[in-house]
Design a protein around this motif. Structure first.
Motif, short mmCIF file in Angstrom:
data_model
loop_
_atom_site.label_atom_id
_atom_site.label_comp_id
_atom_site.label_asym_id
_atom_site.label_seq_id
_atom_site.Cartn_x
_atom_site.Cartn_y
_atom_site.Cartn_z
N SER A 253 -18.99 -35.13 12.00
CA SER A 253 -20.36 -35.65 11.92
C SER A 253 -21.35 -34.49 11.94
N SER A 254 -22.53 -34.74 11.34
CA SER A 254 -23.61 -33.75 11.45
C SER A 254 -24.53 -34.14 12.59
N ASP A 255 -24.29 -35.31 13.18
CA ASP A 255 -25.18 -35.85 14.21
C ASP A 255 -24.73 -35.36 15.58
N LEU A 256 -25.65 -34.72 16.29
CA LEU A 256 -25.27 -34.11 17.56
C LEU A 256 -24.74 -35.11 18.58
N ARG A 257 -25.28 -36.33 18.52
CA ARG A 257 -24.82 -37.35 19.48
C ARG A 257 -23.32 -37.62 19.29
N ASP A 258 -22.89 -37.72 18.02
CA ASP A 258 -21.47 -37.96 17.74
C ASP A 258 -20.63 -36.79 18.26
N LEU A 259 -21.14 -35.58 18.05
CA LEU A 259 -20.36 -34.40 18.46
C LEU A 259 -20.28 -34.30 19.98
N GLU A 260 -21.38 -34.65 20.65
CA GLU A 260 -21.35 -34.62 22.12
C GLU A 260 -20.31 -35.60 22.65
N SER A 261 -20.28 -36.81 22.06
CA SER A 261 -19.30 -37.76 22.61
C SER A 261 -17.88 -37.37 22.22
N THR B 190 -34.23 -34.83 32.31
CA THR B 190 -35.34 -35.75 31.98
C THR B 190 -35.49 -35.77 30.46
N ARG B 191 -35.91 -36.94 29.92
CA ARG B 191 -36.06 -37.00 28.46
C ARG B 191 -37.41 -37.55 28.03
N GLY B 192 -37.87 -37.08 26.87
CA GLY B 192 -39.03 -37.70 26.23
C GLY B 192 -40.38 -37.26 26.76
N THR C 299 -37.70 -27.91 21.07
CA THR C 299 -38.34 -29.08 20.47
C THR C 299 -37.47 -29.67 19.37
N ALA C 300 -37.91 -30.80 18.81
CA ALA C 300 -37.24 -31.57 17.74
C ALA C 300 -36.04 -32.34 18.30
N GLY C 301 -35.39 -33.13 17.44
CA GLY C 301 -34.38 -34.10 17.86
C GLY C 301 -33.38 -33.59 18.90
N ILE C 302 -32.75 -32.46 18.63
CA ILE C 302 -31.77 -31.91 19.57
C ILE C 302 -32.48 -31.23 20.73
N GLY C 303 -33.47 -30.41 20.43
CA GLY C 303 -34.19 -29.66 21.46
C GLY C 303 -34.84 -30.57 22.49
N GLU C 304 -35.36 -31.71 22.02
CA GLU C 304 -36.05 -32.63 22.95
C GLU C 304 -35.07 -33.51 23.71
N ASN C 305 -33.94 -33.82 23.09
CA ASN C 305 -33.08 -34.87 23.67
C ASN C 305 -31.77 -34.41 24.28
N SER C 306 -31.27 -33.25 23.86
CA SER C 306 -29.94 -32.89 24.34
C SER C 306 -29.98 -31.91 25.52
N GLY C 307 -29.89 -32.47 26.72
CA GLY C 307 -29.79 -31.63 27.92
C GLY C 307 -28.54 -30.78 27.87
N LEU D 163 -34.91 -27.49 17.09
CA LEU D 163 -33.50 -27.83 16.82
C LEU D 163 -33.41 -29.29 16.43
N GLY D 164 -33.16 -29.53 15.13
CA GLY D 164 -33.02 -30.90 14.65
C GLY D 164 -31.87 -30.95 13.66
N ASN D 165 -31.98 -31.78 12.64
CA ASN D 165 -30.99 -31.71 11.56
C ASN D 165 -31.11 -30.37 10.87
N GLY D 166 -32.37 -30.03 10.57
CA GLY D 166 -32.69 -28.68 10.14
C GLY D 166 -33.19 -27.97 11.38
N SER D 167 -32.80 -26.72 11.56
CA SER D 167 -33.21 -26.01 12.77
C SER D 167 -33.77 -24.64 12.42
P1 ADP Z 1 -34.81 -33.80 11.22
O1 ADP Z 1 -34.55 -32.35 10.96
O2 ADP Z 1 -34.10 -34.71 10.27
O3 ADP Z 1 -36.28 -34.15 11.44
P2 ADP Z 1 -34.52 -34.50 14.04
O4 ADP Z 1 -35.52 -33.55 14.60
O5 ADP Z 1 -34.84 -35.95 14.05
O6 ADP Z 1 -34.06 -34.07 12.60
O7 ADP Z 1 -33.14 -34.25 14.85
C1 ADP Z 1 -31.99 -34.97 14.55
C2 ADP Z 1 -30.90 -34.49 15.51
O8 ADP Z 1 -31.29 -34.81 16.84
C3 ADP Z 1 -29.56 -35.15 15.27
O9 ADP Z 1 -28.51 -34.19 15.35
C4 ADP Z 1 -29.44 -36.10 16.43
O10 ADP Z 1 -28.12 -36.33 16.81
C5 ADP Z 1 -30.18 -35.35 17.52
N1 ADP Z 1 -30.57 -36.28 18.58
C6 ADP Z 1 -31.44 -37.30 18.52
N2 ADP Z 1 -31.45 -38.00 19.68
C7 ADP Z 1 -30.54 -37.41 20.50
C8 ADP Z 1 -30.06 -37.64 21.83
N3 ADP Z 1 -30.53 -38.64 22.55
N4 ADP Z 1 -29.12 -36.80 22.33
C9 ADP Z 1 -28.64 -35.80 21.60
N5 ADP Z 1 -29.05 -35.52 20.33
C10 ADP Z 1 -29.97 -36.30 19.79
#
Ligand code: ADP
Length: 397
Positions: A281-289, A361-363, A329-337, A208-212
């Motif tokens: 926004s397409s950025d998950l962090r923006d949407l969460e806040s 836990t993160r990272g 895994t990936a940006g959202i999968g790794e970071n968004s609890g 789960l990232g920008n592309g999922s």
């Molecule tokens: P790409 O498909 O471009 O490689 P990434 O795997 O880097 O994308 O994922 C980008 C997504 O991960 C974005 O939506 C971003 O908001 C989200 N992301 C990154 N860090 C965090 C975080 N700390 N909390 C929530 N979402 C996050």
């Protein structure tokens, strides 16, 4: 062995220099705005990022700048280019021709060219990277690592669309799947990390990232994945719609007076979390806040995302007749609890309970299901560059 990993996009290029013996990254960075103005980001391990604005009319100047930075007297990671013993390239589309990574020669270049039509934005850029490296570093072996290769084990029932068979036979219209390097790396690592039997394992990877995309992996082999002929299919993404009723395209085209190109632009760039959140926004962090502040559109976008993941996972549990592990895994999968929690709430029927503390836990690699859960749920950070490096070493040694 020092391996240069290159991921060439149409106007950008990401790179890492990796020592394959220690698997340490010696230097990494990217070139942006190639063909526009040009910007090089370079970071040697342990040092701060350096940013250089410099003209990069083509990928050739960009790669030359990367090589100059890598061998720079003061901040270079190596003394001379002769230390680079192999180059690994990410190549997006290998069609049905490539089911694994391969050493690059003229025949491979020709075969990749034949796949250009299937990935017109990506493959030509990947080929430019390969050609420029051959010119600037003659004699250094190069390897192509395909995004599609891991998914080539899918059976016909998973890769055929319900369309006239002629489209598959004559135009190669079928499901290919993408993010294969990540799905392969993460599913293998899941088997090791969770102590599963690699010859008797059922794993679902949620990248789960920008592309999922989500894939189902049985005994190390992909049996199904959500992306299709192109990376537009499947679950909702940052700006891509994922699956929709195809008839919407004609309906909206008439309403908005759009041609096919205009519709494709909407589906690829203006839809997904971005479109659904009302262009927030397409950025998950923006949407969460925003959701935290009570924005209903942002809340719905997050709910659709989690619901989509839960439905695809459910489908794959049925397709595999069971599941041993579900991995994020990936940006959202790794970071968004938050997103993980929303998804795992659907998994009660699998006997899964979320370990809330682990989920926060993160990272790091971590199991986020409770010990008494019947199926394990884990977070495993992906590392596509390392996967490309490993494949490259295996083929040039
Ligand atoms: P790409 O498909 O471009 O490689 P990434 O795997 O880097 O994308 O994922 C980008 C997504 O991960 C974005 O939506 C971003 O908001 C989200 N992301 C990154 N860090 C965090 C975080 N700390 N909390 C929530 N979402 C996050």
């Amino acid at each position: 062995m020092k391996v240069l990993v290159i991921n060439c996009g149409s106007s950008s290029l990401k790179y890492q220099l990796i020592d394959s013996d220690t698997e340490n990254v010696l230097a990494k960075g990217l070139c942006e705005r190639i063909g526009i103005d040009g910007r090089l980001v370079y970071q040697k391990a342990g040092l701060d990022k350096e940013i250089t604005e410099a003209p990069m009319p083509t990928h050739k100047e960009a790669i030359q700048m990367v090589l100059d930075a890598l061998t720079n007297e003061k901040t270079g990671a190596i003394k001379s280019l002769s230390e680079v013993e192999a180059i690994g390239h990410r190549v997006v589309h290998g069609g049905e021709k490539f089911a694994s990574s391969t050493l690059i020669n003229d025949d491979v270049i020709k075969a990749v060219e034949e796949c250009n039509e299937l990935a017109p934005l990506h493959n030509p850029a990947n080929l430019i990277g390969i050609r420029v490296c051959a010119e600037l570093m003659p004699g250094v072996p190069q390897v192509a690592v395909f995004d599609t290769a891991f998914h080539q084990t899918m059976p016909p029932k998973a890769f055929l669309y319900g369309l006239p068979l002629k489209y598959y036979k004559d135009y190669k219209v079928r499901r290919y799947g993408f993010h294969g390097t990540s799905h392969s790396f993460v599913s293998k690592r899941a088997v090791e990390f969770l102590g599963l039997d690699k010859d008797n394992s059922k794993v679902i990877v949620c990248h789960l990232g920008n592309g999922s995309s989500i894939s189902a992996v049985v005994n190390g082999k992909c049996i199904d994945t959500t992306m299709g002929l192109t990376p537009l299919e499947g679950m909702i993404m940052g700006t891509r719609s994922g699956n929709i009723d195809p008839a919407i395209m004609e309906y909206v085209a008439k309403k908005e007076n759009l041609d096919i190109k205009g519709i494709m632009n909407v589906l690829n760039k203006k839809s997904g979390l971005f479109g659904l959140s009302g262009d927030l926004s397409s950025d998950l962090r923006d949407l969460e806040s925003a959701a935290g502040e009570g924005n209903e559109n942002a809340k719905h976008a997050l709910e659709v995302l989690a619901y989509d993941v839960a439905k695809f996972v459910g489908g794959y549990v049925a397709a595999m007749n069971g599941v041993d592990a579900i991995v994020f895994t990936a940006g959202i999968g790794e970071n968004s609890g938050t997103v993980r929690k929303m998804v795992v709430q659907y998994f009660g029927y699998l006997g899964i309970t979320l370990d809330e503390e682990a989920n926060n836990t993160r990272g790091e690699e971590i199991v986020i299901s409770t010990p008494d859960s019947k199926v394990k749920v884990a977070v495993i950070p992906t590392n596509e560059e390392l996967a490309i490096c490993r494949d490259t070493v295996a083929l040039v040694k």
